[in-house]
Write a protein that holds these residues in place. Structure first.
Motif, mmCIF file in Angstrom:
data_model
loop_
_atom_site.group_PDB
_atom_site.id
_atom_site.type_symbol
_atom_site.label_atom_id
_atom_site.label_comp_id
_atom_site.label_asym_id
_atom_site.label_seq_id
_atom_site.Cartn_x
_atom_site.Cartn_y
_atom_site.Cartn_z
ATOM 1 N N PRO A 16 0.827 -1.207 0.000
ATOM 2 C CA PRO A 16 0.000 0.000 0.000
ATOM 3 C C PRO A 16 0.864 1.261 0.000
ATOM 4 O O PRO A 16 1.948 1.284 0.570
ATOM 5 N N VAL A 17 0.361 2.296 -0.652
ATOM 6 C CA VAL A 17 1.095 3.547 -0.740
ATOM 7 C C VAL A 17 0.992 4.288 0.588
ATOM 8 O O VAL A 17 -0.087 4.415 1.163
ATOM 9 N N ASN A 18 2.130 4.764 1.090
ATOM 10 C CA ASN A 18 2.121 5.631 2.254
ATOM 11 C C ASN A 18 1.806 7.024 1.730
ATOM 12 O O ASN A 18 2.684 7.739 1.234
ATOM 13 N N VAL A 19 0.543 7.404 1.786
ATOM 14 C CA VAL A 19 0.070 8.613 1.118
ATOM 15 C C VAL A 19 0.791 9.859 1.615
ATOM 16 O O VAL A 19 1.271 10.673 0.822
ATOM 17 N N GLU A 20 0.896 10.032 2.924
ATOM 18 C CA GLU A 20 1.488 11.252 3.457
ATOM 19 C C GLU A 20 2.956 11.387 3.099
ATOM 20 O O GLU A 20 3.420 12.461 2.705
ATOM 21 N N ARG A 21 3.714 10.312 3.218
ATOM 22 C CA ARG A 21 5.136 10.378 2.865
ATOM 23 C C ARG A 21 5.308 10.599 1.361
ATOM 24 O O ARG A 21 6.207 11.320 0.918
ATOM 25 N N SER A 22 4.436 9.990 0.572
ATOM 26 C CA SER A 22 4.501 10.168 -0.876
ATOM 27 C C SER A 22 4.172 11.611 -1.255
ATOM 28 O O SER A 22 4.802 12.198 -2.136
ATOM 29 N N LEU A 23 3.183 12.185 -0.594
ATOM 30 C CA LEU A 23 2.825 13.580 -0.850
ATOM 31 C C LEU A 23 3.983 14.502 -0.497
ATOM 32 O O LEU A 23 4.282 15.462 -1.223
ATOM 33 N N GLU A 24 4.646 14.230 0.619
ATOM 34 C CA GLU A 24 5.810 15.033 1.010
ATOM 35 C C GLU A 24 6.860 15.014 -0.093
ATOM 36 O O GLU A 24 7.422 16.062 -0.450
ATOM 37 N N ALA A 25 7.127 13.828 -0.623
ATOM 38 C CA ALA A 25 8.161 13.688 -1.648
ATOM 39 C C ALA A 25 7.803 14.460 -2.911
ATOM 40 O O ALA A 25 8.642 15.150 -3.495
ATOM 41 N N ILE A 26 6.544 14.355 -3.333
ATOM 42 C CA ILE A 26 6.113 15.045 -4.551
ATOM 43 C C ILE A 26 6.117 16.547 -4.355
ATOM 44 O O ILE A 26 6.640 17.309 -5.183
ATOM 45 N N LEU A 27 5.551 17.004 -3.247
ATOM 46 C CA LEU A 27 5.430 18.439 -3.006
ATOM 47 C C LEU A 27 6.787 19.096 -2.761
ATOM 48 O O LEU A 27 6.960 20.294 -2.999
ATOM 49 N N MET A 28 7.760 18.319 -2.312
ATOM 50 C CA MET A 28 9.086 18.873 -2.066
ATOM 51 C C MET A 28 9.770 19.314 -3.353
ATOM 52 O O MET A 28 10.563 20.262 -3.360
ATOM 53 N N ILE A 29 9.434 18.654 -4.465
ATOM 54 C CA ILE A 29 10.108 18.998 -5.730
ATOM 55 C C ILE A 29 9.167 19.683 -6.726
ATOM 56 O O ILE A 29 9.599 20.054 -7.824
ATOM 57 N N ALA A 30 7.906 19.864 -6.348
ATOM 58 C CA ALA A 30 6.944 20.479 -7.260
ATOM 59 C C ALA A 30 7.209 21.975 -7.398
ATOM 60 O O ALA A 30 7.404 22.673 -6.414
ATOM 61 N N ASP A 31 7.214 22.471 -8.635
ATOM 62 C CA ASP A 31 7.454 23.886 -8.899
ATOM 63 C C ASP A 31 6.161 24.682 -8.976
ATOM 64 O O ASP A 31 6.181 25.902 -8.904
ATOM 65 N N GLU A 32 5.049 23.993 -9.135
ATOM 66 C CA GLU A 32 3.750 24.652 -9.234
ATOM 67 C C GLU A 32 2.792 24.015 -8.230
ATOM 68 O O GLU A 32 2.953 22.854 -7.852
ATOM 69 N N PRO A 33 1.784 24.757 -7.761
ATOM 70 C CA PRO A 33 0.790 24.169 -6.864
ATOM 71 C C PRO A 33 0.121 22.956 -7.508
ATOM 72 O O PRO A 33 -0.193 22.975 -8.698
ATOM 73 N N GLN A 34 -0.070 21.908 -6.728
ATOM 74 C CA GLN A 34 -0.641 20.664 -7.225
ATOM 75 C C GLN A 34 -2.064 20.494 -6.691
ATOM 76 O O GLN A 34 -2.304 20.606 -5.488
ATOM 77 N N THR A 35 -3.003 20.209 -7.582
ATOM 78 C CA THR A 35 -4.391 20.020 -7.163
ATOM 79 C C THR A 35 -4.553 18.659 -6.498
ATOM 80 O O THR A 35 -3.732 17.747 -6.685
ATOM 81 N N LEU A 36 -5.625 18.508 -5.735
ATOM 82 C CA LEU A 36 -5.910 17.231 -5.094
ATOM 83 C C LEU A 36 -6.093 16.130 -6.133
ATOM 84 O O LEU A 36 -5.651 14.995 -5.939
ATOM 85 N N VAL A 37 -6.737 16.483 -7.240
ATOM 86 C CA VAL A 37 -6.976 15.492 -8.293
ATOM 87 C C VAL A 37 -5.663 15.016 -8.904
ATOM 88 O O VAL A 37 -5.455 13.819 -9.113
ATOM 89 N N SER A 38 -4.753 15.953 -9.198
ATOM 90 C CA SER A 38 -3.481 15.566 -9.809
ATOM 91 C C SER A 38 -2.653 14.721 -8.847
ATOM 92 O O SER A 38 -1.988 13.762 -9.263
ATOM 93 N N LEU A 39 -2.689 15.049 -7.565
ATOM 94 C CA LEU A 39 -1.948 14.264 -6.570
ATOM 95 C C LEU A 39 -2.559 12.873 -6.422
ATOM 96 O O LEU A 39 -1.830 11.878 -6.333
ATOM 97 N N ALA A 40 -3.886 12.811 -6.402
ATOM 98 C CA ALA A 40 -4.562 11.518 -6.282
ATOM 99 C C ALA A 40 -4.256 10.641 -7.491
ATOM 100 O O ALA A 40 -4.033 9.431 -7.361
#
Length: 202
Positions: A16-40
């Motif tokens: 199973p995906v660790n959602v919170e840790r995965s979100l941290e990793a993505i948001l740490m390198i994201a250059d633009e705001p990410q929508t909930l849909v795109s993250l999901a």
């Protein structure tokens, strides 16, 4: 008859995906705001799960999280901007970060950075996508560099597209030795006008 329950688990099953840790990793390198849909979509989990995890991360970064990780207010925050989410340095640490970048990393700007800064200076406020279109190259890392140096700032976020628009800062004016963007020299007379010249590929 003895049944081996392990046989019922497919060998190809993924953990199973660790959602919170995965979100941290993505948001740490994201250059633009990410929508909930795109993250999901990126994580392959329901939007509701992402929303709940985002709320927990916001609380965690603010020092209100539960458990061992809670209680520490971080130097960064998770902020909703233009319908998306992005990690930002907390406002009270802006000066610290700016001083560090200017004093500890005073290297000269690359040619690509100088060209990108020129595009922003003449076309501001301008989005990252528009800059990339003008220069015909990816400008993500260059924009990060200019932001880190305090030479450009996020002027506003388009409420419809979520695109951040950039503008130059007072530091840029000081480095150029001018008091206003209006004092920038005219664009090369070889161009019919500034707008057309940049649009054709600066």
């Amino acid at each position: 008859m003895e049944i081996d329950l392990m046989d019922e688990t497919p060998e190809t099953a993924t953990p199973p995906v660790n959602v919170e840790r995965s979100l941290e990793a993505i948001l740490m390198i994201a250059d633009e705001p990410q929508t909930l849909v795109s993250l999901a979509t990126a994580l392959g989990v329901p939007v509701a799960a992402v929303r709940q995890s985002i709320e927990r991360l916001v609380a965690d970064f603010d020092g209100h999280g539960e458990g061992e990780a809670g209680g520490i207010r971080r130097g960064f925050e998770l902020r909703e901007v233009g319908g998306g989410w992005r990690i930002y340095v907390r406002g009270e640490y802006d000066d610290v970060v700016r001083d560090f970048v200017l004093t500890q990393n005073p290297t000269r700007l690359s040619q690509a950075a100088l060209e990108t800064l020129a595009v922003i200076a003449y076309k501001q406020p301008i989005s990252r996508g528009a800059i990339a279109s003008i220069r015909a190259v990816n400008v993500d890392s260059v924009v990060r560099t200019l932001l880190g140096r305090g030479l450009i700032t996020e002027a506003f976020t388009d409420s419809e597209t979520g695109a951040i628009h950039y503008a130059t800062t007072d530091l840029t004016l000081a480095q150029l030795g001018i008091n206003s963007i209006d004092e920038l020299p005219a664009i090369s007379p070889l161009l019919s006008d500034g707008s057309d010249g940049f649009s054709d590929g600066f």
